[in-house]
Motif scaffolding. Structure first.
Motif, PDB file in Angstrom:
ATOM      1  N   GLU A 151       0.910  -1.134  -0.039  1.00 22.51           N
ATOM      2  CA  GLU A 151       0.013   0.054   0.033  1.00 22.51           C
ATOM      3  C   GLU A 151       0.823   1.080  -0.117  1.00 22.51           C
ATOM      4  OE1 GLU A 151      -2.850  -2.948   1.828  1.00 22.51           O
ATOM      5  OE2 GLU A 151      -0.640  -2.758   1.385  1.00 22.51           O
ATOM      6  N   ARG A 316      -6.350  -3.158  -1.530  1.00 17.19           N
ATOM      7  CA  ARG A 316      -6.072  -4.498  -1.638  1.00 17.19           C
ATOM      8  C   ARG A 316      -7.141  -5.528  -1.945  1.00 17.19           C
ATOM      9  NH1 ARG A 316      -1.842  -7.394   0.293  1.00 17.19           N
ATOM     10  NH2 ARG A 316      -0.828  -5.663   0.766  1.00 17.19           N
ATOM     11  N   CYS A 332      -2.468  -6.023  -4.405  1.00 14.82           N
ATOM     12  CA  CYS A 332      -2.684  -4.747  -4.106  1.00 14.82           C
ATOM     13  C   CYS A 332      -2.616  -3.905  -5.250  1.00 14.82           C
ATOM     14  CB  CYS A 332      -2.157  -4.013  -2.988  1.00 14.82           C
ATOM     15  SG  CYS A 332      -2.676  -2.729  -2.335  1.00 14.82           S
TER      16      CYS A 332
END
Length: 425
Positions: A151, A316, A332
């Motif tokens: 992320e 995700r 992701c």
């Protein structure tokens, strides 16, 4: 009957200047993503209709352009169901094809795998300004990385790509689907009610709390007390100081799992560290849902004050790959709203194009030699025959984006010195 020359409704033609602006932006974005180790892949425009309608595309599954099977008769038997006539569809995003691609090729791919895609997608939208039935998406995805390193990297790379094309003043909005699920559980909603709850909550920025409450209570028959409690919790989490986000979501919704709080704290620390090196504005947004049903954990969008819709979004989707591969694989991704970004970029890239302007009695091979020599220097060069009054022709060339010209007057191919356009009469 005369056929209309306009492009099909909801699509558009792109003129050379428009394509040049898009190519310029794509080159900037590609260079940034390349530095992060993302490599370009391509997938077919057509996918099996069963995959596209797998139940994870959210509202977009209603917008699929479906393709009839080959070999059907001109007239089909009455009462024939549409699923019996269709076997393929045009992709509505790039994530569903990516999952199939990975399942098919994972044995030869590195782990983790960083993929970059730029390709058209199709949705049967109601045409309006800024919404097209065919448009381009620009995605990066990281498959095989279970931690929130994915992320943080995706957000860092994408905000850098937006900076590279000149799109500033953006804000990253961050939330987590697991937090939203815990919130729904906390206010007493049955799990069967969650999808509708999320869909309505996702409309908050468009219809406001009154509209969301009406939709949830009157149309979806959810308890008014649960909706009011949801509003109270969410409003208490808006505008949090970054250092307090993880603690406050845990206090507000005790059912939030510890690993969700820990992941959020790690992401917050990563974004805070990034903000110390270059301007990155972000906020925790408890109303962020994202429409796709395949998101499983952290989700994010990038907003811009000049756009009513996000300019990038992702999150995700750990369970999606497993449905094709037969085993869970963490994944992701982040998708740029390429069309919206192009509309927001302030300037069109300047061309450094040279016109080799040739009088009628100059042999073609002389003109081609001058152009060839200039192209060998890496320049954009076009051979143009002289016509009409010279000042008027030079004006037309300048309007077309040429920045300079050489004039071949004599039959032996001798050229006058190169001059910038706008300086000669």
């Amino acid at each position: 009957m005369k056929i209309d020359n306009s492009p099909p409704r909801g699509t558009r033609d792109l003129l050379p200047d428009g394509v040049a602006a898009r190519d310029h932006a794509l080159a900037k974005i590609t260079e940034v993503y390349r530095r992060y180790g993302y490599h370009r892949i391509e997938t077919p425009a057509l996918e099996d209709i069963r995959r596209l309608k797998g139940g994870e595309g959210g509202e977009n599954e209603k917008l699929i352009f479906q393709v009839l099977k080959r070999g059907l008769d001109e007239v089909v038997e009455g009462g024939t169901r549409l699923p019996d006539l269709v076997d393929l569809g045009l992709r509505f995003d790039l994530t569903v094809p990516l999952v199939r691609f990975y399942a098919n090729n994972h044995a030869t791919l590195p782990s983790p795998f960083r993929a970059f895609q730029f390709a058209p997608v199709w949705r049967a939208e109601r045409p309006q300004k800024g919404r097209y039935r065919q448009f381009y998406q620009c995605d990066i995805d990281l498959i095989g990385e279970a931690s929130v390193l994915a992320e943080i990297e995706l957000i860092e790379a994408t905000t850098e790509a937006l900076d590279a094309v000149g799109l500033t003043d953006t804000t990253v909005r961050l939330s987590d689907r697991r937090f939203l699920s815990a919130l729904a559980h906390h206010v007493g909603l049955d799990q069967s009610q969650w999808p509708g709850f999320f869909i309505s909550l996702d409309k908050l920025d468009k219809i406001g709390w009154d509209g969301v409450r009406t939709e949830l209570v009157e149309k979806r028959d959810l308890p008014a007390t649960a909706v009011d409690q949801t509003r109270s919790i969410i409003e208490g989490l808006v505008g949090l100081d970054p250092s307090k986000v993880a603690d406050r979501i845990s206090d507000a919704v005790p059912a939030v799992p510890d690993d969700v709080v820990a992941d959020m704290a790690t992401t917050v620390a990563g974004l805070t560290a990034l903000g110390a090196t270059r301007p990155v504005r972000w906020e925790f947004d408890p109303t962020l849902v994202r429409g796709m049903g395949y998101y499983t954990a952290q989700i994010f969008e990038v907003s811009h004050p000049a756009s009513s819709s996000s300019v990038a979004g992702g999150g995700r989707f750990d369970s999606l790959v497993g449905r094709s591969l037969g085993r869970d694989v963490p994944a992701c991704g982040f998708s740029l709203g390429f069309e919206r970004i192009i509309d927001l970029i302030p300037t069109t890239p300047a061309r450094a194009a040279l016109a080799v302007l040739v009088e009628q009695d100059v042999p073609v091979h002389h003109a081609m030699r001058h152009a060839r020599e200039a192209r060998a220097e890496g320049r954009e060069v076009t051979v143009v025959r002289r016509s009409g009054k010279l000042p008027a022709q030079l004006g037309r060339l300048e309007a077309q984006g040429f920045t300079g010209f050489v004039h071949l007057r004599s039959a032996d191919g001798t050229a006058e010195p190169e001059r910038p356009l706008g300086s000669a009469g």
